[in-house]
Design a protein around this motif. Structure first.
Motif, short mmCIF file in Angstrom:
data_model
loop_
_atom_site.label_atom_id
_atom_site.label_comp_id
_atom_site.label_asym_id
_atom_site.label_seq_id
_atom_site.Cartn_x
_atom_site.Cartn_y
_atom_site.Cartn_z
N MET A 1 -47.63 -5.72 -11.57
CA MET A 1 -46.65 -4.76 -12.05
C MET A 1 -47.30 -3.64 -12.83
O MET A 1 -46.71 -2.60 -12.97
N GLY A 2 -48.47 -3.91 -13.42
CA GLY A 2 -49.15 -2.85 -14.13
C GLY A 2 -48.78 -2.76 -15.59
O GLY A 2 -49.52 -2.18 -16.36
N MET A 3 -47.64 -3.29 -15.99
CA MET A 3 -47.23 -3.28 -17.40
C MET A 3 -46.97 -4.70 -17.83
O MET A 3 -46.57 -5.53 -17.03
N SER A 4 -47.19 -4.95 -19.11
CA SER A 4 -46.86 -6.30 -19.58
C SER A 4 -45.51 -6.27 -20.30
O SER A 4 -45.10 -5.25 -20.85
N VAL A 5 -44.85 -7.42 -20.28
CA VAL A 5 -43.56 -7.56 -20.94
C VAL A 5 -43.80 -7.86 -22.41
O VAL A 5 -44.62 -8.72 -22.75
N THR A 6 -43.10 -7.16 -23.28
CA THR A 6 -43.19 -7.40 -24.72
C THR A 6 -41.85 -7.94 -25.21
O THR A 6 -40.80 -7.60 -24.67
N ILE A 7 -41.91 -8.76 -26.24
CA ILE A 7 -40.70 -9.33 -26.84
C ILE A 7 -40.62 -8.85 -28.27
O ILE A 7 -41.60 -8.92 -29.02
N SER A 8 -39.44 -8.33 -28.64
CA SER A 8 -39.24 -7.81 -29.99
C SER A 8 -37.77 -7.93 -30.37
O SER A 8 -36.93 -8.27 -29.54
N ALA A 9 -37.48 -7.61 -31.63
CA ALA A 9 -36.10 -7.63 -32.10
C ALA A 9 -35.32 -6.53 -31.39
O ALA A 9 -35.83 -5.43 -31.16
N ALA A 10 -34.09 -6.84 -31.03
CA ALA A 10 -33.22 -5.84 -30.40
C ALA A 10 -32.75 -4.85 -31.46
O ALA A 10 -32.63 -5.19 -32.64
N THR A 11 -32.48 -3.64 -31.02
CA THR A 11 -31.90 -2.63 -31.91
C THR A 11 -30.52 -2.25 -31.37
O THR A 11 -30.17 -2.60 -30.24
N ALA A 12 -29.79 -1.52 -32.17
CA ALA A 12 -28.46 -1.07 -31.74
C ALA A 12 -28.55 -0.25 -30.45
O ALA A 12 -27.63 -0.29 -29.63
N ASP A 13 -29.65 0.44 -30.26
CA ASP A 13 -29.84 1.25 -29.06
C ASP A 13 -29.97 0.40 -27.79
O ASP A 13 -29.84 0.92 -26.68
N ASP A 14 -30.25 -0.89 -27.94
CA ASP A 14 -30.42 -1.78 -26.79
C ASP A 14 -29.10 -2.35 -26.28
O ASP A 14 -29.06 -2.97 -25.21
N ALA A 15 -28.02 -2.18 -27.02
CA ALA A 15 -26.76 -2.86 -26.72
C ALA A 15 -26.28 -2.63 -25.28
O ALA A 15 -25.93 -3.60 -24.59
N GLU A 16 -26.28 -1.41 -24.82
CA GLU A 16 -25.79 -1.15 -23.46
C GLU A 16 -26.65 -1.82 -22.40
O GLU A 16 -26.12 -2.41 -21.46
N GLN A 17 -27.97 -1.75 -22.56
CA GLN A 17 -28.86 -2.39 -21.57
C GLN A 17 -28.68 -3.91 -21.58
O GLN A 17 -28.68 -4.54 -20.53
N ILE A 18 -28.53 -4.49 -22.78
CA ILE A 18 -28.33 -5.94 -22.87
C ILE A 18 -27.03 -6.33 -22.18
O ILE A 18 -26.99 -7.29 -21.40
N LEU A 19 -25.96 -5.58 -22.44
CA LEU A 19 -24.67 -5.91 -21.84
C LEU A 19 -24.72 -5.80 -20.32
O LEU A 19 -24.20 -6.68 -19.62
N LYS A 20 -25.36 -4.77 -19.80
CA LYS A 20 -25.48 -4.62 -18.34
C LYS A 20 -26.30 -5.76 -17.74
O LYS A 20 -25.95 -6.31 -16.69
N LEU A 21 -27.39 -6.13 -18.41
CA LEU A 21 -28.22 -7.22 -17.92
C LEU A 21 -27.46 -8.55 -17.99
O LEU A 21 -27.52 -9.36 -17.07
#
Length: 167
Positions: A1-21
């Motif tokens: 894939m060329g990029m690695s997956v990182t894990i971090s705390a969610a922010t308010a800006d992530d809400a829409e992407q989390i809900l869609k996922l």
């Protein structure tokens, strides 16, 4: 894939992407149980934003894209409730679910004093049950929700090394 997956705390800006996922990931569960009215498919964006404010929510990112998430809270007795562990279908079966589970356990033990972890899944969700058992969870109960669905509750104790490592 060329990029690695990182894990971090969610922010308010992530809400829409989390809900869609979340909506994408829970389609299979809804199909498996013949019930498209399950809470992960009906949760509103406002409700998700409220969860972001009161619990511990982690996201897995591939670049700017949220490709996984998990949530947890800890009660006053030290029991951590872990839920809505989701991984984008194209990212499944590569260990990301396990990484998210380990990360939320570490965070809940280190920051919120979790002494044990509890989660649940549907009785037909074999992949989920395998993952949880592989990470040390044992079944402690089953609750029949309706004739199509029983929820299997699993738990495990937090290990001292889990919270010592994050201290």
């Amino acid at each position: 894939m060329g990029m690695s997956v990182t894990i971090s705390a969610a922010t308010a800006d992530d809400a829409e992407q989390i809900l869609k996922l979340q909506y994408l990931c829970y389609q299979r569960e809804a199909e498996l149980y013949g019930d498209y009215s399950i809470e992960p498919l009906t949760q509103s964006l406002d409700d998700l934003r409220a969860e972001l404010g009161k619990g511990c929510v982690l996201v897995a990112r591939l670049g700017a894209e949220v490709v996984g998430s998990v949530r947890g809270t800890v009660d006053d007795k030290g029991t951590a409730a872990i839920g809505k562990l989701i991984v984008h279908p194209r990212m499944q079966r590569h260990g990301l679910g396990g990484r998210l589970l380990a990360a939320i356990e570490e965070r809940l033990a280190g920051e919120r004093d979790a002494k044990r972890y509890r989660l649940f899944t549907g009785h037909r969700s074999e992949g989920n049950l395998r993952l949880y058992r592989r990470y040390g969870y044992a079944q402690v109960g089953t609750e029949e929700v309706n004739r199509r669905l029983s929820l299997v509750t699993l738990e495990k104790e937090a290990t001292p090394s889990a919270y010592a490592a994050s201290a």
